[in-house]
Design an enzyme around this catalytic site. Structure first.
Site, PDB file in Angstrom:
ATOM      1  N   GLY A   1       0.725  -1.221  -0.028  1.00  0.00           N
ATOM      2  CA  GLY A   1       0.342  -0.178   0.274  1.00  0.00           C
ATOM      3  C   GLY A   1       1.230   0.617  -0.754  1.00  0.00           C
TER       4      GLY A   1
ATOM      5  NE  ARG B   1      -4.880   5.587  -3.047  1.00  0.00           N
ATOM      6  CZ  ARG B   1      -5.315   4.410  -3.914  1.00  0.00           C
ATOM      7  NH1 ARG B   1      -4.032   4.140  -5.080  1.00  0.00           N
ATOM      8  NH2 ARG B   1      -6.155   3.777  -3.297  1.00  0.00           N
TER       9      ARG B   1
ATOM     10  CB  VAL C   1      -2.530  -8.101  -0.185  1.00  0.00           C
ATOM     11  CG1 VAL C   1      -0.916  -7.066  -0.238  1.00  0.00           C
ATOM     12  CG2 VAL C   1      -3.226  -7.242  -0.253  1.00  0.00           C
TER      13      VAL C   1
ATOM     14  CB  SER D   1      -8.766   1.215  11.580  1.00  0.00           C
ATOM     15  OG  SER D   1      -9.861   1.832  11.576  1.00  0.00           O
TER      16      SER D   1
ATOM     17  CE1 TYR E   1     -11.279   0.153   6.584  1.00  0.00           C
ATOM     18  CE2 TYR E   1     -11.896   1.056   8.745  1.00  0.00           C
ATOM     19  CZ  TYR E   1     -11.041   1.395   7.438  1.00  0.00           C
ATOM     20  OH  TYR E   1      -9.631   1.345   7.784  1.00  0.00           O
TER      21      TYR E   1
ATOM     22  CB  ALA F   1     -16.285  -7.281  10.748  1.00  0.00           C
TER      23      ALA F   1
ATOM     24  CE  LYS G   1      -7.827  -2.321   8.171  1.00  0.00           C
ATOM     25  NZ  LYS G   1      -6.874  -1.921   7.685  1.00  0.00           N
TER      26      LYS G   1
HETATM   27  P1  NDP Z   1      -5.149   5.340   0.540  1.00  0.00           P
HETATM   28  O1  NDP Z   1      -6.785   4.723  -0.536  1.00  0.00           O
HETATM   29  O2  NDP Z   1      -4.481   6.235  -0.146  1.00  0.00           O
HETATM   30  O3  NDP Z   1      -3.883   3.557   0.436  1.00  0.00           O
HETATM   31  C1  NDP Z   1      -4.452   2.492  -0.055  1.00  0.00           C
HETATM   32  C2  NDP Z   1      -3.269   1.718  -0.493  1.00  0.00           C
HETATM   33  O4  NDP Z   1      -3.555   0.441  -0.416  1.00  0.00           O
HETATM   34  C3  NDP Z   1      -2.693   2.055  -1.398  1.00  0.00           C
HETATM   35  O5  NDP Z   1      -1.569   1.774  -2.207  1.00  0.00           O
HETATM   36  C4  NDP Z   1      -3.880   1.506  -2.531  1.00  0.00           C
HETATM   37  O6  NDP Z   1      -3.311   0.894  -4.415  1.00  0.00           O
HETATM   38  C5  NDP Z   1      -3.346   0.282  -2.267  1.00  0.00           C
HETATM   39  N1  NDP Z   1      -4.282  -1.318  -2.109  1.00  0.00           N
HETATM   40  C6  NDP Z   1      -5.436  -1.684  -2.001  1.00  0.00           C
HETATM   41  N2  NDP Z   1      -5.683  -2.428  -2.405  1.00  0.00           N
HETATM   42  C7  NDP Z   1      -5.076  -3.595  -1.883  1.00  0.00           C
HETATM   43  C8  NDP Z   1      -4.780  -4.825  -3.086  1.00  0.00           C
HETATM   44  N3  NDP Z   1      -5.107  -5.373  -3.067  1.00  0.00           N
HETATM   45  N4  NDP Z   1      -3.512  -5.352  -2.934  1.00  0.00           N
HETATM   46  C9  NDP Z   1      -1.873  -4.157  -2.669  1.00  0.00           C
HETATM   47  N5  NDP Z   1      -2.473  -3.132  -2.311  1.00  0.00           N
HETATM   48  C10 NDP Z   1      -3.580  -3.107  -2.383  1.00  0.00           C
HETATM   49  O7  NDP Z   1      -5.571   4.949   2.258  1.00  0.00           O
HETATM   50  P2  NDP Z   1      -5.007   5.090   3.398  1.00  0.00           P
HETATM   51  O8  NDP Z   1      -3.599   5.322   3.326  1.00  0.00           O
HETATM   52  O9  NDP Z   1      -5.726   5.921   4.317  1.00  0.00           O
HETATM   53  O10 NDP Z   1      -4.478   3.618   4.209  1.00  0.00           O
HETATM   54  C11 NDP Z   1      -3.653   3.057   3.845  1.00  0.00           C
HETATM   55  C12 NDP Z   1      -4.160   1.786   5.697  1.00  0.00           C
HETATM   56  O11 NDP Z   1      -4.560   2.954   6.454  1.00  0.00           O
HETATM   57  C13 NDP Z   1      -5.577   1.276   5.142  1.00  0.00           C
HETATM   58  O12 NDP Z   1      -4.917   0.160   5.858  1.00  0.00           O
HETATM   59  C14 NDP Z   1      -6.902   1.685   6.152  1.00  0.00           C
HETATM   60  O13 NDP Z   1      -7.863   0.964   6.063  1.00  0.00           O
HETATM   61  C15 NDP Z   1      -5.677   2.146   6.948  1.00  0.00           C
HETATM   62  N6  NDP Z   1      -6.767   2.910   7.881  1.00  0.00           N
HETATM   63  C16 NDP Z   1      -6.466   4.754   7.081  1.00  0.00           C
HETATM   64  C17 NDP Z   1      -7.594   5.689   8.189  1.00  0.00           C
HETATM   65  C18 NDP Z   1      -7.831   6.737   7.440  1.00  0.00           C
HETATM   66  O14 NDP Z   1      -8.457   7.205   8.343  1.00  0.00           O
HETATM   67  N7  NDP Z   1      -7.099   7.461   5.902  1.00  0.00           N
HETATM   68  C19 NDP Z   1      -7.981   5.576   8.927  1.00  0.00           C
HETATM   69  C20 NDP Z   1      -7.343   4.132  10.124  1.00  0.00           C
HETATM   70  C21 NDP Z   1      -6.920   3.092   9.436  1.00  0.00           C
HETATM   71  P3  NDP Z   1      -3.833   0.354  -4.872  1.00  0.00           P
HETATM   72  O15 NDP Z   1      -4.877   0.371  -5.229  1.00  0.00           O
HETATM   73  O16 NDP Z   1      -2.595   1.057  -6.259  1.00  0.00           O
HETATM   74  O17 NDP Z   1      -3.316  -1.760  -4.421  1.00  0.00           O
END
Ligand code: NDP
Length: 255
Positions: A9, A12, A60, A138, A151, A153, A155
């Site tokens: 991830g 971004r 993933v 989270s 979501y 569940a 986390k």
């Molecule tokens: P973003 O949407 O900015 O980033 C999510 C990242 O996960 C992207 O790089 C995306 O890339 C990648 N991703 C999604 N699905 C897959 C996959 N199947 N395989 C590989 N990579 C994947 O979200 P955040 O940075 O906000 O989120 C990061 C983590 O933090 C998450 O687990 C989220 O649940 C958690 N979180 C975020 C909060 C918030 O307020 N922002 C609060 C609490 C937790 P791509 O789509 O190119 O695969």
């Protein structure tokens, strides 16, 4: 000490911030997500700033792809010391209208994905008798919100996975922890909170003001706040910290 770290991830949001933090700490970082352009952009920005990083595509939810990537990392760099798993997705919908396939994708990415990437990194970490696994959980696991059933569940499952795996690996020199962020402005936040505002039938600005009013520090969490917590858990000094969820939420869950 300079380490080799895999950040899922990392294209971004929070994952990108973790990759930048690790690189600033001198680690070699492999940044993985599905979007090739995003992982390459993250890696290029790090290299331009003088760090060491490569972007690799990875879904993933695909166990074979995760194993292949880990084999490639070990054959190139000789080891893999740290996994920071920030890959995640969300789905906000009233349950009565919710689509089971979208829910399945959330569970497969957030929960099964955490299991898959943890499993993939274990062999090199066990061989080295040193490893750090950090999942991004989270506060949604603790703070209930309507329309976030799957979501929340997923986390909650990640936090439980962390505790169980920590015990399994406690004698192997590998720690397993989670960082649970509060509200962090990212693409996922914008999509999730936009949808929640619609479902509450309030303007977006009002919904965000309501969220902020719940945060004792009075500000949303920054990506770098989360990245520093991950960097601590990845450090040598955190060797006695395992099976924990480190919450970084501006006091939201202390209320
Ligand atoms: P973003 O949407 O900015 O980033 C999510 C990242 O996960 C992207 O790089 C995306 O890339 C990648 N991703 C999604 N699905 C897959 C996959 N199947 N395989 C590989 N990579 C994947 O979200 P955040 O940075 O906000 O989120 C990061 C983590 O933090 C998450 O687990 C989220 O649940 C958690 N979180 C975020 C909060 C918030 O307020 N922002 C609060 C609490 C937790 P791509 O789509 O190119 O695969």
């Amino acid at each position: 000490m300079a380490r080799v770290a895999l950040v899922t991830g990392g294209g971004r949001g929070i994952g990108r911030g973790i990759a930048e933090r690790f690189a600033a700490d001198g680690h070699t970082v492999i940044i993985a997500a599905r979007s090739q352009s995003e992982v390459e952009a993250s890696a290029q920005a790090i290299c331009k700033a003088g760090g060491s990083a490569q972007g690799r595509t990875l879904d993933v939810t695909d166990p074979s792809a995760a194993e292949r990537l880990v084999r490639e990392i070990v054959s190139t760099h000789g080891r893999l010391d740290i996994l920071a798993n920030s890959a995640g997705t969300s789905y906000i919908a009233p349950l009565v209208l919710a689509d089971p396939e979208r829910a399945r994708a959330v569970l497969e990415t957030n929960l099964l994905g955490a299991w898959i990437v943890s499993r993939a990194v274990l062999r090199p970490m066990m061989a080295a008798r040193w490893g750090r696994i950090i999942h991004i959980g989270s506060i949604s696991a603790e703070v209930a919100a309507p329309f976030a059933t799957i979501y929340a569940a997923s986390k909650g499952g990640v936090h439980a996975l962390v505790r169980s795996l920590a015990l399994e690996l406690a004698h192997a020199g590998i720690t397993v922890n989670a960082v649970a962020p509060g509200y962090v402005r990212t693409q996922l936040f914008n999509e999730t909170q936009g949808r929640r505002a619609e479902l509450k039938n309030v303007p977006r600005e009002q919904h965000e003001a309501d969220l902020l009013a719940e945060v004792p520090t009075g500000r949303f969490v920054e990506v770098s706040d989360v990245a520093w917590a991950v960097a601590y858990l990845a450090s040598e000094e955190a060797r006695s910290v395992t099976g924990q969820v480190l919450t970084v939420d501006g006091g939201r869950t202390a209320v």
